[in-house]
Design a protein around this motif. Sequence first.
Motif, mmCIF file in Angstrom:
data_model
loop_
_atom_site.group_PDB
_atom_site.id
_atom_site.type_symbol
_atom_site.label_atom_id
_atom_site.label_comp_id
_atom_site.label_asym_id
_atom_site.label_seq_id
_atom_site.Cartn_x
_atom_site.Cartn_y
_atom_site.Cartn_z
ATOM 1 N N HIS A 1 0.886 -1.291 -0.339
ATOM 2 C CA HIS A 1 -0.519 -0.107 -0.354
ATOM 3 C C HIS A 1 0.909 1.180 0.059
ATOM 4 O O HIS A 1 0.141 2.397 -1.052
ATOM 5 C CB HIS A 1 -0.970 0.418 1.054
ATOM 6 C CG HIS A 1 -2.400 -1.128 0.893
ATOM 7 N ND1 HIS A 1 -2.722 -0.999 0.239
ATOM 8 C CD2 HIS A 1 -2.394 -1.864 1.875
ATOM 9 C CE1 HIS A 1 -4.011 -1.908 1.047
ATOM 10 N NE2 HIS A 1 -3.631 -3.144 1.490
ATOM 11 N N ALA A 2 2.363 1.046 0.818
ATOM 12 C CA ALA A 2 2.842 2.108 0.444
ATOM 13 C C ALA A 2 3.912 2.493 -0.646
ATOM 14 O O ALA A 2 4.558 2.965 -0.375
ATOM 15 C CB ALA A 2 3.382 1.977 2.159
ATOM 16 N N GLY A 3 4.308 0.653 -0.832
ATOM 17 C CA GLY A 3 5.155 0.947 -2.252
ATOM 18 C C GLY A 3 6.078 1.020 -2.027
ATOM 19 O O GLY A 3 7.237 1.033 -2.410
ATOM 20 N N GLN A 4 6.511 1.129 -0.262
ATOM 21 C CA GLN A 4 7.946 0.614 -0.103
ATOM 22 C C GLN A 4 8.570 -0.866 0.151
ATOM 23 O O GLN A 4 8.228 -1.908 0.272
ATOM 24 C CB GLN A 4 8.747 1.393 0.970
ATOM 25 C CG GLN A 4 7.523 2.627 1.466
ATOM 26 C CD GLN A 4 8.257 3.624 0.503
ATOM 27 O OE1 GLN A 4 9.280 3.515 0.048
ATOM 28 N NE2 GLN A 4 8.084 4.437 -0.694
ATOM 29 N N ILE A 5 9.574 -1.056 0.386
ATOM 30 C CA ILE A 5 10.467 -2.072 0.479
ATOM 31 C C ILE A 5 11.096 -3.116 1.590
ATOM 32 O O ILE A 5 11.825 -2.283 1.968
ATOM 33 C CB ILE A 5 11.675 -2.821 -0.560
ATOM 34 C CG1 ILE A 5 11.670 -4.164 -0.876
ATOM 35 C CG2 ILE A 5 12.346 -2.029 -0.653
ATOM 36 C CD1 ILE A 5 10.693 -5.081 -1.343
ATOM 37 N N SER A 6 10.925 -3.960 2.083
ATOM 38 C CA SER A 6 11.637 -4.535 3.069
ATOM 39 C C SER A 6 12.166 -6.140 3.429
ATOM 40 O O SER A 6 11.272 -6.666 2.805
ATOM 41 C CB SER A 6 10.651 -3.824 4.829
ATOM 42 O OG SER A 6 11.220 -4.704 5.346
ATOM 43 N N LEU A 7 13.134 -6.322 3.437
ATOM 44 C CA LEU A 7 13.754 -7.150 3.601
ATOM 45 C C LEU A 7 13.638 -7.385 5.349
ATOM 46 O O LEU A 7 14.897 -8.786 5.369
ATOM 47 C CB LEU A 7 14.763 -7.776 2.967
ATOM 48 C CG LEU A 7 14.098 -7.488 1.435
ATOM 49 C CD1 LEU A 7 15.752 -7.627 0.625
ATOM 50 C CD2 LEU A 7 13.841 -9.092 0.697
ATOM 51 N N GLY A 8 13.235 -7.425 6.096
ATOM 52 C CA GLY A 8 14.045 -7.075 7.848
ATOM 53 C C GLY A 8 12.947 -7.077 8.545
ATOM 54 O O GLY A 8 13.001 -6.443 9.298
ATOM 55 N N HIS A 9 11.529 -7.432 7.776
ATOM 56 C CA HIS A 9 10.522 -6.985 8.807
ATOM 57 C C HIS A 9 10.694 -9.092 9.772
ATOM 58 O O HIS A 9 10.297 -8.597 10.581
ATOM 59 C CB HIS A 9 9.141 -7.734 7.784
ATOM 60 C CG HIS A 9 7.793 -7.148 8.513
ATOM 61 N ND1 HIS A 9 7.934 -6.376 8.442
ATOM 62 C CD2 HIS A 9 6.638 -8.201 8.649
ATOM 63 C CE1 HIS A 9 6.664 -6.095 8.718
ATOM 64 N NE2 HIS A 9 5.861 -7.447 9.071
ATOM 65 N N GLY A 10 11.455 -9.169 9.652
ATOM 66 C CA GLY A 10 11.333 -10.608 10.728
ATOM 67 C C GLY A 10 12.099 -9.807 11.937
ATOM 68 O O GLY A 10 11.794 -10.858 12.903
ATOM 69 N N ALA A 11 13.272 -9.391 11.983
ATOM 70 C CA ALA A 11 13.533 -8.051 13.132
ATOM 71 C C ALA A 11 12.317 -7.799 13.785
ATOM 72 O O ALA A 11 12.892 -7.690 14.938
ATOM 73 C CB ALA A 11 14.478 -7.231 12.518
ATOM 74 N N PHE A 12 11.664 -7.039 13.631
ATOM 75 C CA PHE A 12 10.092 -6.529 14.469
ATOM 76 C C PHE A 12 9.449 -7.474 14.825
ATOM 77 O O PHE A 12 9.098 -7.147 15.996
ATOM 78 C CB PHE A 12 9.277 -5.427 13.279
ATOM 79 C CG PHE A 12 10.312 -3.828 12.698
ATOM 80 C CD1 PHE A 12 11.521 -3.846 13.879
ATOM 81 C CD2 PHE A 12 10.384 -4.374 11.482
ATOM 82 C CE1 PHE A 12 11.336 -2.505 13.040
ATOM 83 C CE2 PHE A 12 11.083 -2.735 10.831
ATOM 84 C CZ PHE A 12 11.567 -2.519 11.515
ATOM 85 N N PHE A 13 9.352 -9.004 13.978
ATOM 86 C CA PHE A 13 8.346 -9.626 14.324
ATOM 87 C C PHE A 13 9.479 -10.255 15.680
ATOM 88 O O PHE A 13 8.944 -10.657 16.418
ATOM 89 C CB PHE A 13 8.265 -11.209 13.270
ATOM 90 C CG PHE A 13 8.131 -12.053 13.330
ATOM 91 C CD1 PHE A 13 6.578 -11.992 13.270
ATOM 92 C CD2 PHE A 13 7.885 -13.306 14.814
ATOM 93 C CE1 PHE A 13 5.603 -13.273 13.527
ATOM 94 C CE2 PHE A 13 7.344 -14.328 14.795
ATOM 95 C CZ PHE A 13 6.571 -14.057 14.188
ATOM 96 N N ALA A 14 10.205 -10.458 15.804
ATOM 97 C CA ALA A 14 11.449 -10.733 16.573
ATOM 98 C C ALA A 14 11.479 -9.822 18.395
ATOM 99 O O ALA A 14 11.682 -10.105 18.680
ATOM 100 C CB ALA A 14 12.760 -10.986 16.480
ATOM 101 N N VAL A 15 11.375 -8.038 17.570
ATOM 102 C CA VAL A 15 11.486 -7.505 18.858
ATOM 103 C C VAL A 15 10.295 -7.608 19.465
ATOM 104 O O VAL A 15 10.141 -7.509 20.714
ATOM 105 C CB VAL A 15 11.470 -5.985 18.311
ATOM 106 C CG1 VAL A 15 11.221 -4.952 19.478
ATOM 107 C CG2 VAL A 15 13.252 -5.538 17.688
ATOM 108 N N GLY A 16 9.179 -7.616 18.914
ATOM 109 C CA GLY A 16 8.521 -8.432 19.567
ATOM 110 C C GLY A 16 7.767 -9.727 19.954
ATOM 111 O O GLY A 16 7.145 -9.340 21.136
ATOM 112 N N ALA A 17 8.218 -10.202 19.677
ATOM 113 C CA ALA A 17 8.587 -11.416 20.450
ATOM 114 C C ALA A 17 9.306 -11.451 21.723
ATOM 115 O O ALA A 17 8.992 -11.913 22.819
ATOM 116 C CB ALA A 17 9.175 -12.958 19.553
ATOM 117 N N TYR A 18 10.721 -10.817 21.018
ATOM 118 C CA TYR A 18 11.268 -11.188 22.529
ATOM 119 C C TYR A 18 10.981 -9.734 24.109
ATOM 120 O O TYR A 18 11.128 -10.525 24.986
ATOM 121 C CB TYR A 18 12.911 -10.188 22.293
ATOM 122 C CG TYR A 18 13.729 -11.268 21.802
ATOM 123 C CD1 TYR A 18 14.448 -11.999 23.104
ATOM 124 C CD2 TYR A 18 13.570 -12.156 21.131
ATOM 125 C CE1 TYR A 18 15.330 -13.106 23.015
ATOM 126 C CE2 TYR A 18 14.948 -13.346 20.855
ATOM 127 C CZ TYR A 18 15.295 -13.860 21.721
ATOM 128 O OH TYR A 18 16.667 -14.805 22.014
#
Length: 332
Positions: A68-85
């Motif tokens: 929807h915003a047209g940006q690219i991210s290959l680090g989404h798993g890092a934010f997933f990990a931040v929430g988990a930790y």
Amino acid sequence: MSLDSKVEVKPAPVKQRRRFDRRWAGLALLLAAAVYAPFQLVPFHVFQLTMVLVYAVALLGLNLLVGHAGQISLGHGAFFAVGAYAAAILMDGWALPYPLTLPIAAAVAFVLGYALGVPAMRLRGLYLALVTLAIAIFLGPLLKRFEGVTGGSMGLTLPKPAPPAWSGLAEDQWLYFLTLAVAVASFLLVAALLRSRVGRALHAVRDNETAAEVMGVRLSFYKTLAFAWSAMLAGAAGCVYTWVIGFVSPDSFTVNLSITLLAGLVVGGLGSLAGPVLGALFVQFVPGIAQDVNDAAPGVIFGLLIIAVMYVAPTGLAGLAGRLIRKIPRKE
């Protein structure tokens, strides 16, 4: 314009209302099936569906940023990990009740996403992808260094949320309904956001940044917020992941997770609310299928399956499903 021509244009709103009614009817049917499913499945299959919902929330955030915003991210798993930790540390070190860990984990991921989004928004395309990939690469070693807080390489083991006595549910069913509630709330939030002025601004940024800026859209503001919202949803998904698994370790959040999430979103369908759900099904089940087909090289099978899906459905599974539905003849 003649009277006849004026009469001909009136049925259009009726058709729109019919499509709107069919959509809500379909969503209600899907939700009813989701509520009914855990009472008919064995615990392992309930766990699999729970993980599908966890990944759907994470992909919903990634879709907000990429689709929807047209940006690219290959680090989404890092934010997933931040929430988990964040959830794991709050439950293990601070003995915080698990319901309170969800808003805190989401807020921590939001702040981190906003902080990283500010410098990242100076970049675009492959440069932005490289920066986000770097975030996913260094997070694992960073978590291992703070052994006293994160448990290091051994990780943290946590008790899973127990179902209240009044519910009459088994543990796997309770975790499923907790995750379903978070998923439904997340999808409603994003759907409302996309229908608002903010959603129109994000689409304008995605379609043409120059035209959007001429129209008065603040590019840096909306790009950074998209990054932060995406991270917030990923953090919420990571928190629920901790509830469901009861264990976190750096090896659970490698770069492969970020790449798999992005691949799942593309396969599911960018820019569609159905895309994250279909992508989550792909992320949860296809790697296991690839492992069963060839134990020696599951990655090869996984890659070939992605290529095959992209060849059959270039716009993702959601786009393919939409085309098939439109081909079904309807009675006027």
